[in-house]
Design an enzyme around this catalytic site. Structure first.
Site, short mmCIF file in Angstrom:
data_model
loop_
_atom_site.label_atom_id
_atom_site.label_comp_id
_atom_site.label_asym_id
_atom_site.label_seq_id
_atom_site.Cartn_x
_atom_site.Cartn_y
_atom_site.Cartn_z
N ARG A 188 0.75 -1.24 0.03
CA ARG A 188 -0.06 0.15 0.05
C ARG A 188 0.89 1.35 0.13
O ARG A 188 0.61 2.35 0.74
CB ARG A 188 -1.02 0.08 1.26
CG ARG A 188 -1.76 -1.17 1.18
CD ARG A 188 -2.89 -1.30 0.24
NE ARG A 188 -3.68 -2.33 0.72
CZ ARG A 188 -3.61 -3.79 0.37
NH1 ARG A 188 -2.51 -3.96 -0.64
NH2 ARG A 188 -4.50 -4.77 0.57
N SER B 171 -10.47 1.02 4.21
CA SER B 171 -9.59 0.67 5.29
C SER B 171 -9.06 1.96 5.58
O SER B 171 -8.24 2.61 5.06
CB SER B 171 -8.50 -0.42 5.22
OG SER B 171 -9.09 -1.51 4.60
N GLU C 242 -4.11 4.61 6.27
CA GLU C 242 -4.10 4.63 5.00
C GLU C 242 -4.41 5.59 3.86
O GLU C 242 -3.48 6.11 3.15
CB GLU C 242 -4.61 3.17 4.60
CG GLU C 242 -4.16 2.84 3.14
CD GLU C 242 -4.94 1.48 2.94
OE1 GLU C 242 -4.73 0.48 3.40
OE2 GLU C 242 -5.96 1.72 2.07
P1 FAD Z 1 -8.12 9.80 -4.48
O1 FAD Z 1 -8.77 9.58 -3.21
O2 FAD Z 1 -8.69 10.89 -5.26
O3 FAD Z 1 -6.91 10.02 -4.09
C1 FAD Z 1 -5.97 9.71 -3.46
C2 FAD Z 1 -4.68 10.29 -3.48
O4 FAD Z 1 -3.96 9.93 -4.80
C3 FAD Z 1 -4.58 11.53 -3.18
O5 FAD Z 1 -3.31 11.99 -2.35
C4 FAD Z 1 -4.37 12.30 -4.53
O6 FAD Z 1 -3.64 13.51 -4.34
C5 FAD Z 1 -3.60 11.28 -5.28
N1 FAD Z 1 -3.99 11.17 -6.80
C6 FAD Z 1 -5.18 10.77 -7.17
N2 FAD Z 1 -5.10 10.71 -8.54
C7 FAD Z 1 -3.84 11.20 -9.05
C8 FAD Z 1 -3.18 11.48 -10.30
N3 FAD Z 1 -3.89 11.17 -11.35
N4 FAD Z 1 -2.05 11.91 -10.19
C9 FAD Z 1 -1.34 12.35 -8.94
N5 FAD Z 1 -1.91 11.86 -7.75
C10 FAD Z 1 -2.97 11.53 -7.77
N6 FAD Z 1 -7.62 0.37 -1.76
C11 FAD Z 1 -6.98 -0.72 -2.01
O7 FAD Z 1 -5.68 -0.54 -2.04
N7 FAD Z 1 -7.77 -2.00 -1.94
C12 FAD Z 1 -8.91 -2.00 -1.54
O8 FAD Z 1 -9.47 -3.31 -1.65
C13 FAD Z 1 -9.77 -0.93 -1.52
N8 FAD Z 1 -11.03 -1.14 -0.97
C14 FAD Z 1 -11.73 0.08 -0.81
C15 FAD Z 1 -13.11 -0.11 -0.60
C16 FAD Z 1 -13.90 1.26 -0.36
C17 FAD Z 1 -15.42 0.93 0.12
C18 FAD Z 1 -13.25 2.47 -0.22
C19 FAD Z 1 -14.20 3.76 -0.27
C20 FAD Z 1 -12.02 2.55 -0.77
C21 FAD Z 1 -11.28 1.39 -0.86
N9 FAD Z 1 -9.90 1.57 -1.38
C22 FAD Z 1 -8.97 0.45 -1.60
C23 FAD Z 1 -9.26 2.92 -1.25
C24 FAD Z 1 -9.29 3.64 -2.62
O9 FAD Z 1 -10.25 3.22 -3.27
C25 FAD Z 1 -8.13 3.40 -3.53
O10 FAD Z 1 -6.78 3.85 -2.67
C26 FAD Z 1 -8.08 4.30 -4.75
O11 FAD Z 1 -7.03 3.77 -5.93
C27 FAD Z 1 -8.20 5.60 -4.53
O12 FAD Z 1 -8.54 6.14 -5.91
P2 FAD Z 1 -9.16 7.68 -6.14
O13 FAD Z 1 -9.19 7.95 -7.42
O14 FAD Z 1 -10.42 7.71 -5.32
O15 FAD Z 1 -8.20 8.65 -5.15
P1 NAP Z 2 -10.08 -10.37 5.22
O1 NAP Z 2 -10.35 -11.38 4.15
O2 NAP Z 2 -11.42 -10.41 6.39
O3 NAP Z 2 -8.68 -10.91 5.82
C1 NAP Z 2 -8.33 -9.95 6.90
C2 NAP Z 2 -6.87 -9.44 6.74
O4 NAP Z 2 -6.09 -10.54 6.79
C3 NAP Z 2 -7.02 -8.60 5.35
O5 NAP Z 2 -6.54 -7.30 5.58
C4 NAP Z 2 -5.63 -9.32 4.71
O6 NAP Z 2 -4.46 -8.28 4.48
C5 NAP Z 2 -5.40 -10.36 5.74
N1 NAP Z 2 -5.18 -11.65 4.94
C6 NAP Z 2 -6.34 -12.64 4.99
N2 NAP Z 2 -5.64 -13.58 4.25
C7 NAP Z 2 -4.45 -13.58 4.06
C8 NAP Z 2 -3.45 -14.22 3.30
N3 NAP Z 2 -3.68 -15.68 2.92
N4 NAP Z 2 -2.19 -13.97 3.27
C9 NAP Z 2 -1.86 -12.68 3.58
N5 NAP Z 2 -2.82 -11.77 4.24
C10 NAP Z 2 -4.11 -12.18 4.43
O7 NAP Z 2 -10.00 -9.09 4.32
P2 NAP Z 2 -11.06 -7.94 4.25
O8 NAP Z 2 -10.98 -6.93 5.20
O9 NAP Z 2 -12.51 -8.55 3.95
O10 NAP Z 2 -10.73 -7.42 2.77
C11 NAP Z 2 -10.53 -8.32 1.86
C12 NAP Z 2 -9.27 -7.88 0.84
O11 NAP Z 2 -9.70 -6.37 0.58
C13 NAP Z 2 -8.01 -7.40 1.55
O12 NAP Z 2 -7.02 -7.92 0.69
C14 NAP Z 2 -7.90 -6.01 1.68
O13 NAP Z 2 -6.78 -5.41 1.78
C15 NAP Z 2 -8.66 -5.45 0.57
N6 NAP Z 2 -9.46 -4.24 1.05
C16 NAP Z 2 -8.89 -3.15 1.41
C17 NAP Z 2 -9.39 -1.94 1.49
C18 NAP Z 2 -8.67 -0.75 1.49
O14 NAP Z 2 -9.27 0.51 1.68
N7 NAP Z 2 -7.26 -0.73 1.54
C19 NAP Z 2 -10.74 -1.70 2.04
C20 NAP Z 2 -11.27 -3.17 1.91
C21 NAP Z 2 -10.91 -4.31 1.13
P3 NAP Z 2 -4.39 -7.30 3.19
O15 NAP Z 2 -5.27 -6.38 3.70
O16 NAP Z 2 -3.07 -7.06 3.35
O17 NAP Z 2 -4.73 -8.09 2.01
#
Ligand code: FAD
Ligand code: NAP
Length: 346
Positions: A161, A235, A331
């Protein structure tokens, strides 16, 4: 290029918190980029879909909305295709399009909100797959030197991340497109038990890419609060990565604490488990709350401000540190306003 003065950002961030921009500029083409005013890292901000940001203050300068679209297969050889994707493309629609093209690699990343241009910022990841596994290059406008740059995967310094763009060079690059390398052959990534278990309930023996994507969508819809109903940014904390030794010590005190290997010497802990253990799940204060669906997700329950959400997060992090001796890193980007933002490009 569209311009709007004194614009509200409330509908442009998935937390749905109130904030304003001195000026909102919508970039629609690469030509628009060439006519942009000089970016001021103290006052300006680039915004994609607003799903990974918390506004604690207004943006005094310009918010640049990146809406450059386009997705094309640009090369195809040896069972792989390279696709070039405009930064303004919706991420999930891109995943669906690749599946329609018979291209594989993005299915585990289905239904992640936001735009393609933000995907490299935190190296988006879900269910054991990260963007870095398919990314070839990032094309960006370098605000510092006023030139186009193409950064390869190594130069993007992807981590868990994390990336070059999220760490030291936060403000320097405006990402305008990304190039991905996808495969014609489907190799399922089913390391995550939640995904395997959900797939097994479908009764399918060997799932295809579309079935994996549909299953990811189903789990996410069941498990995560919908930002359209309760504002959130997914998250709020990263899962902490600590030394194996420290993880072992913690496991002696908390035998039910799950851990996963992170490289050869470190272990990853589930932040959600620790937050829930500390009793925060469902807690509410000043309109901010810890989702009762998922302890890692902070929500805007009722008219919370960014400050209220950030204050709640500080209390949670403090109690996790007291109980486990582990520091939780936030995050999403926290936009605190010009006074606290980095004031140079490096
Ligand atoms: P923004 O929120 O608009 O921007 C995020 C950052 O990136 C800011 O610092 C902004 O300045 C910068 N930025 C955006 N676009 C550009 C650009 N073109 N050039 C330079 N900088 C830029 N993330 C995960 O990794 N895994 C997930 O599973 C995941 N699940 C999510 C679930 C939900 C319900 C929500 C609400 C969020 C989740 N996220 C997850 C977080 C988010 O969706 C991601 O990080 C996504 O990539 C953000 O995209 P955005 O366009 O909305 O970025
Ligand atoms: P989950 O399946 O309930 O698992 C809980 C956590 O355990 C996750 O965060 C995941 O880490 C870790 N995990 C589970 N199995 C694993 C494996 N085999 N090896 C390594 N790590 C493991 O998770 P969840 O919250 O429902 O989310 C599912 C996936 O979507 C995850 O990968 C999570 O990162 C992603 N997610 C991200 C966001 C965001 O905003 N970043 C929001 C929602 C969901 P990791 O998170 O490192 O994968």
């Amino acid at each position: 290029m569209k311009a709007q003065e004194h614009a509200s950002l409330k509908s442009l961030n998935s937390f749905g918190v109130s904030a304003t921009a001195g000026l909102l500029l919508t970039i629609e083409t690469e030509e628009d980029v060439l006519s942009l005013p000089v970016f001021n890292p103290r006052k300006d901000l680039v915004l994609g879909g607003g799903s990974n940001i918390l506004f604690v203050n207004d943006v005094p300068g310009t918010v640049y909305l990146n809406r450059i679209t386009g997705r094309n297969i640009v090369k195809e050889h040896d069972g792989c295709a390279q696709i070039e994707v405009g930064a303004g493309e919706n991420w999930h629609q891109l995943v669906c399009w690749t599946l329609d093209q018979g291209l594989h690699g993005l299915e585990n990343l289905s239904l992640i909100p936001g735009l393609a241009g933000a995907a490299p910022i935190q190296n988006i990841g879900a269910y054991g797959v990260e963007l870095s596994s398919v990314l070839e290059t990032v094309t960006a406008w370098d605000w510092k030197n006023s030139v186009w740059v193409i950064l390869n995967k190594g130069e993007c310094r992807f981590g868990y991340r994390d990336s070059l763009f999220k760490s030291t060079k936060t403000h320097r690059y405006l990402i305008t497109s990304i190039r991905l390398r996808l495969s014609r052959q489907f190799e399922p990534q089913l390391d995550y038990a939640a995904l395997r278990d959900a797939l097994s309930t479908t009764g399918v023996d060997q799932a295809d890419a579309k079935q994996v994507s549909d299953t990811v969508i189903r789990i996410r819809q069941q498990k995560l609060p919908d930002p359209a109903i309760n504002g959130n940014a997914g998250s709020f904390f990263k899962n902490p990565v600590i030394s194996m030794d420290k993880a072992e010590t913690l496991r002696m005190r908390f035998p039910n604490l799950p851990t996963w290997p992170a490289g050869t010497t470190q272990a990853k802990l589930p932040a959600a488990w620790m937050i829930e253990h500390c009793g925060w799940k469902g807690f509410q204060e000043n309109g901010a709350a810890v989702s009762s669906q998922h302890a890692l997700v902070l929500i805007n329950q009722s008219q919370a401000s960014g400050r209220h959400i950030l204050d709640l997060s500080a209390k949670i992090a403090h109690s996790v540190e007291q109980e486990f001796g582990v520091i939780l890193d936030i995050e999403p980007k926290i936009y605190r306003g010009s006074d606290l933002e980095i004031d140079s490009f490096d």
